[in-house]
Scaffold this motif. Structure first.
Motif, mmCIF file in Angstrom:
data_model
loop_
_atom_site.group_PDB
_atom_site.id
_atom_site.type_symbol
_atom_site.label_atom_id
_atom_site.label_comp_id
_atom_site.label_asym_id
_atom_site.label_seq_id
_atom_site.Cartn_x
_atom_site.Cartn_y
_atom_site.Cartn_z
ATOM 1 N N SER A 40 17.807 35.999 9.983
ATOM 2 C CA SER A 40 17.949 36.126 11.639
ATOM 3 C C SER A 40 18.703 37.442 11.899
ATOM 4 O O SER A 40 19.611 37.649 10.971
ATOM 5 C CB SER A 40 18.598 34.728 11.967
ATOM 6 O OG SER A 40 18.800 34.697 13.516
ATOM 7 N N ASP A 51 22.921 32.302 16.825
ATOM 8 C CA ASP A 51 22.454 31.333 17.813
ATOM 9 C C ASP A 51 21.105 30.735 17.133
ATOM 10 O O ASP A 51 20.715 29.722 17.716
ATOM 11 C CB ASP A 51 22.120 31.608 19.134
ATOM 12 C CG ASP A 51 23.393 32.204 19.902
ATOM 13 O OD1 ASP A 51 24.458 31.600 19.515
ATOM 14 O OD2 ASP A 51 23.372 32.946 20.810
ATOM 15 N N SER A 81 20.604 36.756 14.750
ATOM 16 C CA SER A 81 21.473 36.164 15.972
ATOM 17 C C SER A 81 22.228 34.836 15.257
ATOM 18 O O SER A 81 21.549 33.896 14.617
ATOM 19 C CB SER A 81 20.780 35.614 17.017
ATOM 20 O OG SER A 81 21.460 34.870 17.851
ATOM 21 N N GLN A 93 14.701 33.650 12.614
ATOM 22 C CA GLN A 93 13.725 34.069 13.318
ATOM 23 C C GLN A 93 12.596 34.728 12.750
ATOM 24 O O GLN A 93 11.497 34.614 13.356
ATOM 25 C CB GLN A 93 14.526 35.236 14.352
ATOM 26 C CG GLN A 93 15.577 34.780 15.183
ATOM 27 C CD GLN A 93 16.500 35.866 15.606
ATOM 28 O OE1 GLN A 93 17.006 36.688 14.992
ATOM 29 N NE2 GLN A 93 16.703 35.765 17.298
#
Length: 184
Positions: free
Chosen positions: A51, A55, A53, A59
């Motif tokens: 990822s 958050d 992020s 990904q």
């Protein structure tokens, strides 16, 4: 936690032949962070979750299991938004050094893009949005040897000559008028 009001694309996964090489490519070229690795209990492939992020736990998932004799990738493209035009230049150089091929730039009007094939032949796009809109598909050559300012001036001129030109704000307003209401 990612907040969405309707089904929203958020992550993708690809099968690879050489897991270590492909993890190195994506973590080094795109600065992705490995968030977890392991072999699934029901999905017996080795998985590497990455990822950019905090958050989103993942990904991009890179999974073992792509047969070595598969020559054609069914992935149309993996796209990465980048912070700016200089990031596109920097990533181009890193990707080329890590084995990417067929690297080329395209100006879509609404975005500036660089396309490449990763070391296993998956199409990858890096892009920067512009404040303009023209109908897609649209693709003019993109010369990243020009200054950022020159590229943006040329992009605006190309877009304004297109009869489908809108500002990004106008396109977004049109999108919202066509989108289903949240919870509908």
């Amino acid at each position: 936690m990612l907040k969405v009001s309707r089904p929203t694309p958020s992550h993708f996964g690809i099968y690879v032949t050489d897991l270590d090489r492909m993890v190195a490519f994506y973590t080094e070229v795109f600065d992705l962070t490995i968030t977890d690795t392991g072999v699934g209990k029901t999905f017996k492939n080795k998985l590497v979750f990455t990822s950019a992020s905090p958050d989103q736990h993942h990904q991009l998932v890179i999974a073992s299991g792509r047969p070595a004799d598969v020559k054609f990738s069914t992935v149309m493209q993996l796209s990465f938004a980048v912070p700016g035009i200089q990031s596109m230049r920097d990533i181009w150089a890193k990707a080329e050094a890590r084995g990417a091929t067929d690297i080329r730039g395209l100006n879509h009007g609404n975005a500036l893009s660089v396309y490449m094939l990763d070391p296993e032949g998956n199409m990858v796009e890096i892009y920067v949005d512009t404040p303009f809109y023209v109908e897609q598909p649209h693709g003019d050559p993109l010369d990243l040897s020009k200054s950022d300012e020159e590229i943006l001036r040329e992009t605006e001129a190309i877009c304004r000559r297109d009869p489908t030109f809108k500002t990004l704000a106008d396109w977004q307003a049109d999108f919202l008028s066509r989108a289903p209401a949240p919870g509908a």
